[in-house]
Design an enzyme around this catalytic site. Structure first.
Site, PDB file in Angstrom:
ATOM      1  N   HIS A  41       0.710  -1.276   0.104  1.00 33.28           N
ATOM      2  CA  HIS A  41       0.001   0.108  -0.045  1.00 33.28           C
ATOM      3  C   HIS A  41       0.975   1.292   0.142  1.00 33.28           C
ATOM      4  O   HIS A  41       0.770   2.076   0.704  1.00 33.28           O
ATOM      5  CB  HIS A  41      -1.005  -0.061   1.284  1.00 33.28           C
ATOM      6  CG  HIS A  41      -2.066   0.865   1.441  1.00 33.28           C
ATOM      7  ND1 HIS A  41      -1.756   2.324   1.301  1.00 33.28           N
ATOM      8  CD2 HIS A  41      -3.363   0.812   1.663  1.00 33.28           C
ATOM      9  CE1 HIS A  41      -2.935   2.904   1.355  1.00 33.28           C
ATOM     10  NE2 HIS A  41      -4.031   1.813   1.873  1.00 33.28           N
ATOM     11  N   GLU A  70      -1.037   1.498  -5.304  1.00 31.12           N
ATOM     12  CA  GLU A  70      -0.676   0.197  -4.663  1.00 31.12           C
ATOM     13  C   GLU A  70      -0.694  -0.886  -5.476  1.00 31.12           C
ATOM     14  O   GLU A  70      -1.455  -1.089  -6.236  1.00 31.12           O
ATOM     15  CB  GLU A  70      -1.990   0.090  -3.337  1.00 31.12           C
ATOM     16  CG  GLU A  70      -1.972   1.348  -2.717  1.00 31.12           C
ATOM     17  CD  GLU A  70      -3.644   1.291  -1.908  1.00 31.12           C
ATOM     18  OE1 GLU A  70      -3.878   0.371  -1.424  1.00 31.12           O
ATOM     19  OE2 GLU A  70      -3.977   2.634  -1.620  1.00 31.12           O
TER      20      GLU A  70
HETATM   21  O1  TA6 Z   1      -6.189   1.468  -0.197  1.00 28.64           O
HETATM   22  C1  TA6 Z   1      -7.132   2.503   0.145  1.00 28.64           C
HETATM   23  C2  TA6 Z   1      -7.764   2.238   1.295  1.00 28.64           C
HETATM   24  O2  TA6 Z   1      -8.372   1.029   1.464  1.00 28.64           O
HETATM   25  C3  TA6 Z   1      -8.790   3.472   1.589  1.00 28.64           C
HETATM   26  O3  TA6 Z   1     -10.163   2.976   1.517  1.00 28.64           O
HETATM   27  C4  TA6 Z   1      -8.508   4.118   2.958  1.00 28.64           C
HETATM   28  O4  TA6 Z   1      -9.311   3.640   3.812  1.00 28.64           O
HETATM   29  C5  TA6 Z   1      -6.945   3.593   2.863  1.00 28.64           C
HETATM   30  O5  TA6 Z   1      -6.831   2.292   2.335  1.00 28.64           O
HETATM   31  C6  TA6 Z   1      -6.437   3.619   4.295  1.00 28.64           C
HETATM   32  O6  TA6 Z   1      -6.851   2.490   5.035  1.00 28.64           O
HETATM   33  P1  TA6 Z   1      -6.363   2.652   6.785  1.00 28.64           P
HETATM   34  O7  TA6 Z   1      -6.817   1.238   7.403  1.00 28.64           O
HETATM   35  O8  TA6 Z   1      -4.803   2.523   6.806  1.00 28.64           O
HETATM   36  O9  TA6 Z   1      -6.992   3.948   7.217  1.00 28.64           O
END
Ligand code: TA6
Length: 294
Positions: free
Chosen positions: A163, A265
């Site tokens: 990510h 990602e």
């Molecule tokens: O990858 C995008 C995502 O899934 C978004 O929906 C956003 O919530 C982000 O990741 C961050 O997630 P987190 O659980 O680290 O707050």
């Protein structure tokens, strides 16, 4: 982040040390080709600076280094699932304590290998046996490879992501190409949409691009550089920026944080645990991202 100011706990070689950042132990690499840092909590890359470049990786100034909390920024390892299809969000790997397997170095750079295997704690969340090895190759480019092995006696299914939070000059002057045009829009309840070939932003975005090119490029006009992202083992590229309101709602992101970050990602996406990628007993799978500045 100035890696050189972190106190050293153990020197493993001239280039590789274990350092302390808050409560977290950090594998710190300072090599003529690049410097980098990886937190053992989460197996989380928090910095990658090729010689003469600004950091390619964005970290929140409000990230919590208490050795418990998932870090905001860097390269969270989302595994054994991506997103909120089960709890905790994005799986438990980013919240687990990894161990250093080995470090190797040459004139070209350093490879750090970290490991994580199932424990009573992980089996309580997800009842399967596994072995993960994270190889972080620090040269003029950063190559992060998550090796996933099923050490159980039966097959299991998984999804996941590397990510990556990329560091940029100003989100308003950024353009992204190579992500493809088809995407599933997380902000429209998973609606399938067609977008433009060049992405610019003036608002929040949370998309799963399902037909990305081999290389996705972030054109950063403010820092006057291009960041190249080459993913392997993925079935999609998730692109995310929370924008001003999203940043305000997160305790671990400063209000202006969204201006200097963008997530691209390497994602193996699935809508549910049941529809994840099946891995047979004894088999392995690799999810990878290679990031470099041009
Ligand atoms: O990858 C995008 C995502 O899934 C978004 O929906 C956003 O919530 C982000 O990741 C961050 O997630 P987190 O659980 O680290 O707050």
């Amino acid at each position: 982040m100035d890696l050189s100011t972190l106190p050293t706990l153990t020197a493993l070689s001239d280039c590789v040390t274990i350092a302390q950042l808050g409560e977290n132990k950090i594998v710190r690499v300072i090599h003529p080709k690049a410097s980098a840092a990886v937190s053992l909590h989460g197996g989380h890359v928090i910095s990658f600076k090729p010689e003469g470049e600004e950091d390619l990786i964005w970290m929140s100034t409000e990230a919590v280094y208490d050795n418990k909390t998932a870090l905001r920024g860097g390269i969270p390892i989302c595994w054994p699932w991506f997103g909120r299809i089960a709890a905790p969000a994005h799986g438990f790997a980013r919240n687990s304590e990894w161990h250093l397997i080995e470090h190797r170095e040459s004139e070209y750079g350093v490879i750090i290998s970290l490991g994580l295997t199932d424990s009573a704690e992980t089996r309580n969340i997800w009842p399967h046996k596994f072995a993960l090895v994270l190889n972080v190759e620090i040269t003029e480019a950063l190559k992060v490879t998550l090796n996933i092995t099923n050490t159980d006696s039966a097959p299991w299914r998984f999804s996941g992501a590397l990510h990556t939070y990329l560091n940029l000059g100003d989100i308003h002057t950024m353009e992204v190409t190579g992500m493809g045009s088809s995407y599933i829009d997380g902000l429209q309840g998973g609606k399938v949409c067609q977008g433009e070939d060049i992405l610019t932003l003036s608002d929040t975005i949370d998309r799963v691009y399902t037909e990305p090119s081999d290389e996705i490029v972030l054109h950063d006009q403010t820092l006057d550089r291009k960041l190249s992202v080459v993913n392997r083992g993925d079935n999609s590229a998730v692109l995310w920026n929370p924008w001003a309101e999203g940043a305000k709602s997160m305790g671990d992101m400063n209000d202006n944080g969204y201006l200097s970050m963008f997530c691209i990602e390497s994602t193996l996406h699935a809508d549910s645990l049941e529809s994840g990628h099946e891995l047979a007993s004894g088999d392995s799978y690799q999810l990878e991202t290679v990031i470099s500045a041009k």
